[in-house]
Write an enzyme that holds these catalytic residues in place. Structure first.
Site, mmCIF file in Angstrom:
data_model
loop_
_atom_site.group_PDB
_atom_site.id
_atom_site.type_symbol
_atom_site.label_atom_id
_atom_site.label_comp_id
_atom_site.label_asym_id
_atom_site.label_seq_id
_atom_site.Cartn_x
_atom_site.Cartn_y
_atom_site.Cartn_z
ATOM 1 N N TYR A 65 0.839 -1.199 0.000
ATOM 2 C CA TYR A 65 0.000 0.000 0.000
ATOM 3 C C TYR A 65 0.875 1.251 0.000
ATOM 4 O O TYR A 65 0.691 2.162 -0.800
ATOM 5 C CB TYR A 65 -0.925 -0.018 1.211
ATOM 6 C CG TYR A 65 -1.796 1.206 1.316
ATOM 7 C CD1 TYR A 65 -3.018 1.258 0.673
ATOM 8 C CD2 TYR A 65 -1.366 2.313 2.047
ATOM 9 C CE1 TYR A 65 -3.814 2.387 0.749
ATOM 10 C CE2 TYR A 65 -2.150 3.449 2.129
ATOM 11 C CZ TYR A 65 -3.373 3.472 1.485
ATOM 12 O OH TYR A 65 -4.153 4.598 1.567
ATOM 13 N N LYS A 143 3.492 3.384 19.125
ATOM 14 C CA LYS A 143 2.445 3.670 18.145
ATOM 15 C C LYS A 143 1.526 2.464 18.080
ATOM 16 O O LYS A 143 1.863 1.431 17.509
ATOM 17 C CB LYS A 143 3.069 3.933 16.784
ATOM 18 C CG LYS A 143 2.055 4.306 15.720
ATOM 19 C CD LYS A 143 2.785 4.733 14.442
ATOM 20 C CE LYS A 143 1.797 5.137 13.366
ATOM 21 N NZ LYS A 143 0.854 4.079 13.021
ATOM 22 N N GLU A 190 -6.737 4.765 21.071
ATOM 23 C CA GLU A 190 -6.819 3.681 20.106
ATOM 24 C C GLU A 190 -7.518 2.477 20.740
ATOM 25 O O GLU A 190 -7.304 2.176 21.906
ATOM 26 C CB GLU A 190 -5.377 3.312 19.716
ATOM 27 C CG GLU A 190 -5.229 2.567 18.456
ATOM 28 C CD GLU A 190 -4.814 3.411 17.240
ATOM 29 O OE1 GLU A 190 -4.826 4.658 17.303
ATOM 30 O OE2 GLU A 190 -4.517 2.790 16.228
ATOM 31 N N LYS A 302 8.891 4.405 11.926
ATOM 32 C CA LYS A 302 8.547 3.020 11.612
ATOM 33 C C LYS A 302 9.785 2.353 11.068
ATOM 34 O O LYS A 302 10.378 2.842 10.115
ATOM 35 C CB LYS A 302 7.487 2.985 10.507
ATOM 36 C CG LYS A 302 6.074 3.363 10.938
ATOM 37 C CD LYS A 302 5.156 3.159 9.752
ATOM 38 C CE LYS A 302 3.721 2.935 10.178
ATOM 39 N NZ LYS A 302 2.855 2.615 9.037
ATOM 40 N N CYS A 390 15.637 -30.620 -16.331
ATOM 41 C CA CYS A 390 14.425 -30.349 -15.581
ATOM 42 C C CYS A 390 14.394 -31.241 -14.345
ATOM 43 O O CYS A 390 14.605 -32.450 -14.449
ATOM 44 C CB CYS A 390 13.210 -30.621 -16.465
ATOM 45 S SG CYS A 390 11.666 -30.605 -15.544
HETATM 46 N N1 LIG Z 1 -2.760 -2.555 3.848
HETATM 47 C C1 LIG Z 1 -3.604 -1.686 3.345
HETATM 48 O O1 LIG Z 1 -4.392 -1.982 2.439
HETATM 49 C C2 LIG Z 1 -3.616 -0.299 3.894
HETATM 50 C C3 LIG Z 1 -4.605 0.595 3.472
HETATM 51 C C4 LIG Z 1 -4.611 1.876 4.018
HETATM 52 C C5 LIG Z 1 -3.642 2.231 4.947
HETATM 53 N N2 LIG Z 1 -2.701 1.327 5.344
HETATM 54 C C6 LIG Z 1 -1.656 1.704 6.307
HETATM 55 O O2 LIG Z 1 -2.043 2.722 7.177
HETATM 56 C C7 LIG Z 1 -1.121 3.791 7.165
HETATM 57 C C8 LIG Z 1 -1.811 5.113 7.200
HETATM 58 O O3 LIG Z 1 -2.931 5.028 8.000
HETATM 59 P P1 LIG Z 1 -3.179 5.906 9.286
HETATM 60 O O4 LIG Z 1 -3.123 7.327 8.921
HETATM 61 O O5 LIG Z 1 -4.374 5.411 9.944
HETATM 62 O O6 LIG Z 1 -2.050 5.424 10.202
HETATM 63 P P2 LIG Z 1 -0.717 6.000 10.652
HETATM 64 O O7 LIG Z 1 0.140 4.826 10.536
HETATM 65 O O8 LIG Z 1 -0.264 7.237 10.027
HETATM 66 O O9 LIG Z 1 -1.077 6.330 12.151
HETATM 67 C C9 LIG Z 1 -1.796 7.483 12.540
HETATM 68 C C10 LIG Z 1 -2.585 7.121 13.719
HETATM 69 O O10 LIG Z 1 -1.763 6.591 14.723
HETATM 70 C C11 LIG Z 1 -2.521 6.551 15.895
HETATM 71 N N3 LIG Z 1 -1.641 6.429 17.052
HETATM 72 C C12 LIG Z 1 -1.246 5.243 17.551
HETATM 73 N N4 LIG Z 1 -0.460 5.399 18.602
HETATM 74 C C13 LIG Z 1 -0.335 6.716 18.810
HETATM 75 C C14 LIG Z 1 0.374 7.486 19.778
HETATM 76 N N5 LIG Z 1 1.131 6.902 20.694
HETATM 77 N N6 LIG Z 1 0.286 8.820 19.707
HETATM 78 C C15 LIG Z 1 -0.463 9.412 18.760
HETATM 79 N N7 LIG Z 1 -1.146 8.729 17.795
HETATM 80 C C16 LIG Z 1 -1.080 7.378 17.811
HETATM 81 C C17 LIG Z 1 -3.458 7.708 15.824
HETATM 82 O O11 LIG Z 1 -4.767 7.233 16.004
HETATM 83 C C18 LIG Z 1 -3.308 8.236 14.407
HETATM 84 O O12 LIG Z 1 -4.549 8.464 13.807
HETATM 85 C C19 LIG Z 1 -0.336 3.653 5.908
HETATM 86 O O13 LIG Z 1 0.999 4.003 6.093
HETATM 87 C C20 LIG Z 1 -0.493 2.188 5.533
HETATM 88 O O14 LIG Z 1 0.648 1.461 5.874
HETATM 89 C C21 LIG Z 1 -2.673 0.095 4.826
HETATM 90 ZN ZN LIG Z 2 10.280 -31.113 -17.234
#
Ligand SMILES: NC(=O)c1ccc[n+]([C@@H]2O[C@H](COP(=O)([O-])OP(=O)(O)OC[C@H]3O[C@@H](n4cnc5c(N)ncnc54)[C@H](O)[C@@H]3O)[C@@H](O)[C@H]2O)c1
Ligand SMILES: [Zn+2]
Length: 649
Positions: A65, A143, A190, A302, A390
């Site tokens: 993603y 996180k 969360e 990360k 093969c």
């Molecule tokens: N696999 C998929 O199909 C798919 C699809 C969409 C997004 N994603 C993943 O999600 C990420 C983006 O999504 P996002 O914006 O929700 O996530 P993010 O990884 O940017 O995290 C933001 C969130 O972290 C949370 N958080 C957790 N611990 C925290 C702390 N200690 N202090 C403050 N905030 C904290 C908050 O709720 C905040 O909204 C992308 O980088 C991607 O990797 C994956």
């Molecule tokens: Zn073969």
């Protein structure tokens, strides 16, 4: 292949202008790097992946993603999807204004990026960059990888689009608790599940904790096992204020960065996907503010990539259905992201030869998150270990481009077995015909799928299958013919090279399945998306399976016909052949529905106005500039009402 759950999510969310299921699947499968795709296709792809991810049924892993996202960023940095909080929608929940904005986070993957971020904080404090000496307090917290929510004491909200979330207070009524030592009303946090509890009681039944979090806030009654987890206090809302943290000045932080990050990473019994760093000084926070996507005073670190240097013990060849022989590296067992890795596939023998992979070579093994590990680089090459024959039939091998290919197309056991395995796997409607069964059938003289359908129970028993198993295999074979499947899936099960699910569907949109063998390359080229080379390859390869196809087709499978384009689109309408663009908020239906309808009425629907556009249909809240730009291009600008009248004319 999309699961039933994923299909349901996509249907209920009713996304604006989604990709077709087939297009979505084939894009995710493709091994290209996406840089040749149209940015708007990537945007739609990301939106669908995001919706599935937020609903607890991800179609791809985060690394993929993030990769597609970064490609879109290169191709179209101004794309608004990149600059907003990725939306999250809970069906069946009321949308409400959030008491405070909830944002995503900016991300860093190295200490160098953290250093840059600290420099920006310094600058915000002093107004110039000379002042790097004064200490700056930073807070580091784990996180949490759960479901973001906000508790104002009365309601619990999801993050939604960052401005407006959804009311999911019902989660508290179901037994969701605030983390120990907390109370209601502590703001952002969360929803998370104790890892130890998940591993012990839930991991057998749920693929990941994400789909449990989604269930807890969803309207549907929660599963019994989830209710038990709630009752046991294993699922909590954790306000970020209460998180265990490290606090100190930026110099100490940078001096001891890895250690601090690691200890905070491991400080809680929840899934964690990084650490959050933030400035604590209110004045600095205020000065820096936020983008529409993240607070500038906060950043997520990360470290999603783990690498190891590993010795190769040998390279094992494996012959695939198409005769290509793929190299698999046998490795000195190595721990990476919690799993012991002892094998990894290499691209092809071209790479083995060029980079020198063989016993004793030192390679760099990389694993991102929980994805299959890859060999990224060869650090110390040796003489490559190339097979001469093969591994399955001992025939000689030929080079075709970067690939080694078994020359024995007709009689190679691996090719026949893998072709049969591919058939049942692609049909996907029964169990029992996996590699173990097929290998035994092959050993008993079965070479083709249609021969399997001629077997009786006693034939299976004579081949050494038990009585029960034999009975079951017969039941399964019958079921495979009676359970309905799409004809494009059936066609793609034959494994015709270049005729995967996507192109099968496209082909069948134009020609019924029983006429395919009469087509020549010229007929195929007429279809959107079939280039000359592909068309020629498909017709040639189709002929190779014709006899087998006829045998199996005669078995009367319960095929659902793909809708023909000519049936779908009505070309006899006032807008047939016209190019339309819809903009603004529509009143008489969602924009997505209106676009779909217009397509069915023979129009071409675009996303942005060009000189080829015939009509710009404007809903509510359309900027004056958009309209004057369209007029300047000679486009006719009409209201939604005008459009409706046009349709009736
Ligand atoms: N696999 C998929 O199909 C798919 C699809 C969409 C997004 N994603 C993943 O999600 C990420 C983006 O999504 P996002 O914006 O929700 O996530 P993010 O990884 O940017 O995290 C933001 C969130 O972290 C949370 N958080 C957790 N611990 C925290 C702390 N200690 N202090 C403050 N905030 C904290 C908050 O709720 C905040 O909204 C992308 O980088 C991607 O990797 C994956
Ligand atoms: Zn073969």
């Amino acid at each position: 292949m999309l699961t039933a759950k994923q299909k349901e999510v996509l249907e209920t969310l009713n996304l604006d202008n989604p990709l077709s299921e087939v297009q979505f699947e084939s894009l995710l499968k493709s091994e290209n790097d996406y840089t040749n795709e149209d940015p708007s296709v990537l945007e739609r792809l990301l939106k669908m992946a995001n919706a599935l991810y937020r609903a607890g049924a991800p179609a791809i892993d985060d690394v993929k993603y993030d990769h597609i996202r970064s490609v879109l960023e290169q191709l179209q940095p101004e794309n608004t999807y990149l600059h907003e909080v990725e939306p999250e929608a809970v069906p069946e929940a009321k949308t409400v204004q959030l008491p405070a904005r909830m944002l995503s986070t900016d991300k860093a993957y190295s200490k160098a990026e953290i250093e840059k971020w600290i420099e920006r904080l310094q600058k915000a404090r002093s107004g110039d960059d000379s002042d790097t000496a004064t200490e700056l307090e930073i807070r580091v917290t784990p996180k949490l990888d759960g479901y973001a929510a906000f508790d104002d004491g009365a309601r619990l909200y999801t993050r939604g689009d960052g401005y407006r979330g959804q009311d999911v207070t019902r989660a508290f009524n179901r037994g969701l608790q605030v983390a120990e030592g907390g109370e209601r009303g502590l703001g952002p946090g969360e929803i998370v599940i104790k890892k130890s509890y998940f591993d012990e009681y839930l991991s057998e039944f749920f693929e990941n904790s994400r789909n449990i979090q989604a269930a807890i806030i969803a309207e549907k009654k929660v599963d019994e096992r989830i209710q038990l987890a709630l009752d046991a206090g294993a699922v909590v809302f954790f306000p970020f204020q209460l998180l265990p943290d490290w606090k100190g000045d930026h110099k100490t932080l940078l001096a001891d960065f890895e250690k601090i990050a690691e200890s905070i990473w491991e400080a809680v019994d929840f899934d964690v996907d990084g650490v959050i760093l933030e400035a604590t000084d209110e004045a600095i926070k205020e000065r820096l503010g936020a983008t529409r996507h993240h607070h500038r005073w906060q950043i997520a670190y990360k470290a999603n990539v783990e690498k190891a240097e590993v010795r190769v013990l040998g390279v094992t060849p494996q012959t695939s259905r198409t005769g290509r022989v793929s190299p698999v590296a046998e490795l000195e067992p190595t721990k990476l992201s919690g799993a012991t890795i002892s094998r990894a596939t290499l691209h092809h023998y071209g790479m083995v030869k060029a980079k020198g992979v063989g016993p004793g070579a030192l390679v760099q093994l990389v694993r991102s998150g929980l994805v299959i590990p890859k060999i990224e680089d060869v650090l110390q090459p040796v003489d490559p270990q190339l097979p001469e024959h093969c591994p399955s039939c001992d025939s000689s091998l030929d080079w075709e481009g970067d690939h080694l290919v078994c020359s024995n197309r007709a009689l190679c056991p691996a090719q026949s077995e893998n072709t049969m395995i591919h058939f049942f796997k692609t049909l996907g409607n029964i169990d029992g015909f996996g590699p173990a069964t097929i290998t035994r059938l092959y050993a008993s003289g079965i070479r083709k799928v249609h021969e399997i359908y001629q077997l009786q129970q006693e034939d299976f028993e004579n081949m050494g299958f038990g009585e029960k198993t034999s009975q079951n295999l017969i039941t399964q074979l019958n079921a495979s013919r009676s359970i309905a499947i799409e004809d494009w899936r059936f066609l793609s099960a034959f494994g015709v090279v270049r005729l995967g699910p996507g192109s099968s569907e496209r082909l069948l949109e134009h020609h019924p399945i029983d006429t395919l063998f009469q087509l020549d390359a010229e007929d195929l080229v007429q279809i959107d998306g079939f280039a000359q080379v592909t068309a020629a390859a498909i017709t040639e390869n189709l002929h190779k399976i014709e006899a087998e196809f006829r045998e199996i087709y005669a078995l009367d499978f319960n095929l659902q016909k793909t809708k023909r384009v000519s049936e779908k689109v009505d070309m006899n309408t006032p807008i047939a052949g016209k190019q339309l663009v819809f903009t603004g908020t529509m009143v008489t239906g969602t924009r997505g529905d209106m676009e779909k309808q217009a397509k069915q009425l023979g129009a071409k629907v675009g996303k942005s106005v060009s000189k080829n556009t015939d009509y710009l249909v404007t809903g509510d809240k359309v900027g004056a500039k958009k309209i004057s730009d369209a007029v300047a291009k000679g486009v006719r600008v009409i209201s939604e009402d005008d459009y409706r009248s046009l349709l009736e004319s």
